[in-house]
Design an enzyme around this catalytic site. Structure first.
Site, PDB file in Angstrom:
ATOM      1  N   ASP A  30      -7.269   7.246  25.843  1.00 37.21           N
ATOM      2  CA  ASP A  30      -7.670   6.076  24.880  1.00 37.21           C
ATOM      3  C   ASP A  30      -6.522   6.041  24.154  1.00 37.21           C
ATOM      4  O   ASP A  30      -5.487   5.926  23.875  1.00 37.21           O
ATOM      5  CB  ASP A  30      -8.369   5.840  23.783  1.00 37.21           C
ATOM      6  CG  ASP A  30      -9.078   4.430  23.644  1.00 37.21           C
ATOM      7  OD1 ASP A  30     -10.714   4.284  23.896  1.00 37.21           O
ATOM      8  OD2 ASP A  30      -8.182   3.882  23.459  1.00 37.21           O
ATOM      9  N   GLY A  91     -20.164  -4.332  20.010  1.00 39.69           N
ATOM     10  CA  GLY A  91     -18.908  -3.604  20.200  1.00 39.69           C
ATOM     11  C   GLY A  91     -18.171  -2.696  21.957  1.00 39.69           C
ATOM     12  O   GLY A  91     -17.189  -2.220  21.743  1.00 39.69           O
ATOM     13  N   HIS A  96     -16.757  -2.170  32.246  1.00 38.22           N
ATOM     14  CA  HIS A  96     -17.671  -0.907  33.078  1.00 38.22           C
ATOM     15  C   HIS A  96     -17.556   0.598  32.130  1.00 38.22           C
ATOM     16  O   HIS A  96     -16.990   0.945  31.145  1.00 38.22           O
ATOM     17  CB  HIS A  96     -15.455  -0.329  33.812  1.00 38.22           C
ATOM     18  CG  HIS A  96     -15.441   0.775  34.770  1.00 38.22           C
ATOM     19  ND1 HIS A  96     -15.366   0.282  36.223  1.00 38.22           N
ATOM     20  CD2 HIS A  96     -15.828   2.082  34.729  1.00 38.22           C
ATOM     21  CE1 HIS A  96     -15.799   0.865  36.657  1.00 38.22           C
ATOM     22  NE2 HIS A  96     -15.334   2.393  35.814  1.00 38.22           N
ATOM     23  N   HIS A  98     -18.130   3.783  29.611  1.00 33.06           N
ATOM     24  CA  HIS A  98     -16.721   4.909  29.414  1.00 33.06           C
ATOM     25  C   HIS A  98     -17.939   5.929  28.454  1.00 33.06           C
ATOM     26  O   HIS A  98     -17.940   5.420  27.464  1.00 33.06           O
ATOM     27  CB  HIS A  98     -16.300   4.376  29.333  1.00 33.06           C
ATOM     28  CG  HIS A  98     -16.268   3.147  28.322  1.00 33.06           C
ATOM     29  ND1 HIS A  98     -15.811   1.933  28.778  1.00 33.06           N
ATOM     30  CD2 HIS A  98     -15.845   2.816  26.513  1.00 33.06           C
ATOM     31  CE1 HIS A  98     -16.517   0.871  27.785  1.00 33.06           C
ATOM     32  NE2 HIS A  98     -16.008   1.235  26.129  1.00 33.06           N
TER      33      HIS A  98
HETATM   34  P1  AMP Z   1     -15.081   0.054  24.340  1.00 34.27           P
HETATM   35  O1  AMP Z   1     -14.854  -1.058  22.855  1.00 34.27           O
HETATM   36  O2  AMP Z   1     -16.130   0.839  23.936  1.00 34.27           O
HETATM   37  O3  AMP Z   1     -14.851  -1.015  25.064  1.00 34.27           O
HETATM   38  O4  AMP Z   1     -13.487   1.028  24.559  1.00 34.27           O
HETATM   39  C1  AMP Z   1     -12.392   0.172  25.515  1.00 34.27           C
HETATM   40  C2  AMP Z   1     -12.028   1.412  24.764  1.00 34.27           C
HETATM   41  O5  AMP Z   1     -10.849   0.940  25.967  1.00 34.27           O
HETATM   42  C3  AMP Z   1     -11.040   1.337  23.681  1.00 34.27           C
HETATM   43  O6  AMP Z   1     -11.419   1.978  22.664  1.00 34.27           O
HETATM   44  C4  AMP Z   1      -9.484   1.062  23.762  1.00 34.27           C
HETATM   45  O7  AMP Z   1      -8.745   1.056  23.047  1.00 34.27           O
HETATM   46  C5  AMP Z   1      -9.651   1.526  25.199  1.00 34.27           C
HETATM   47  N1  AMP Z   1      -8.789   1.104  26.059  1.00 34.27           N
HETATM   48  C6  AMP Z   1      -8.291  -0.684  26.513  1.00 34.27           C
HETATM   49  N2  AMP Z   1      -7.508  -0.461  27.189  1.00 34.27           N
HETATM   50  C7  AMP Z   1      -7.192   0.603  27.479  1.00 34.27           C
HETATM   51  C8  AMP Z   1      -5.499   1.233  28.979  1.00 34.27           C
HETATM   52  N3  AMP Z   1      -5.188  -0.011  29.397  1.00 34.27           N
HETATM   53  N4  AMP Z   1      -6.071   2.700  28.699  1.00 34.27           N
HETATM   54  C9  AMP Z   1      -6.780   3.433  27.994  1.00 34.27           C
HETATM   55  N5  AMP Z   1      -7.478   2.679  27.089  1.00 34.27           N
HETATM   56  C10 AMP Z   1      -8.319   1.704  27.285  1.00 34.27           C
END
Ligand code: AMP
Length: 107
Positions: A30, A91, A96, A98
């Site tokens: 992350d 949140g 996508h 994850h």
């Molecule tokens: P969520 O809030 O559950 O949708 O989590 C999305 C996660 O994606 C967050 O913890 C972000 O820090 C992470 N994130 C966003 N952009 C990137 C990126 N380019 N590379 C890695 N993690 C990312």
């Protein structure tokens, strides 16, 4: 899906710190870790979140879950949290599917 951040990451259109990849999934660090070790597990298939799963995804989700303990151990996480936000009001920021795999390095 061309506008999806994580699809771009899968297609190497944007960089990431990948720790595991196979034909079904990708695992990477992350970008803003909320734990000493914070990985994201994503399917290569674009699925918005768990609410959009269909019976066709049974094998995909099963394979992903079976890989969790292996990926955790390989990344020094013998104890960990696995979390998934589903929907904007939970949140979820990236639409996508994850799983956040998080924890402290266990000696
Ligand atoms: P969520 O809030 O559950 O949708 O989590 C999305 C996660 O994606 C967050 O913890 C972000 O820090 C992470 N994130 C966003 N952009 C990137 C990126 N380019 N590379 C890695 N993690 C990312």
């Amino acid at each position: 899906m061309s506008s999806c951040l994580f699809c771009k990451l899968i297609n190497r259109e944007i960089p990431s710190r990948i720790v595991y990849e196979d034909e079904l999934m990708l695992v990477f660090h992350d970008i803003k870790p909320k734990a000493p070790i914070h990985l994201l597990l994503i399917p290569k298939k674009h699925i918005e979140n768990l609410l959009f799963l269909t019976p066709k995804d049974k094998e995909l989700i099963g394979e992903m879950m079976l890989k969790v303990p292996l990926i955790a151990k390989e990344n020094h996480l013998s104890h960990f949290k696995l979390l998934s936000n589903n929907g904007a009001y939970s949140g979820q920021e990236v639409f996508h599917l994850h799983f956040h795999l998080m924890g402290n390095r266990v000696p």
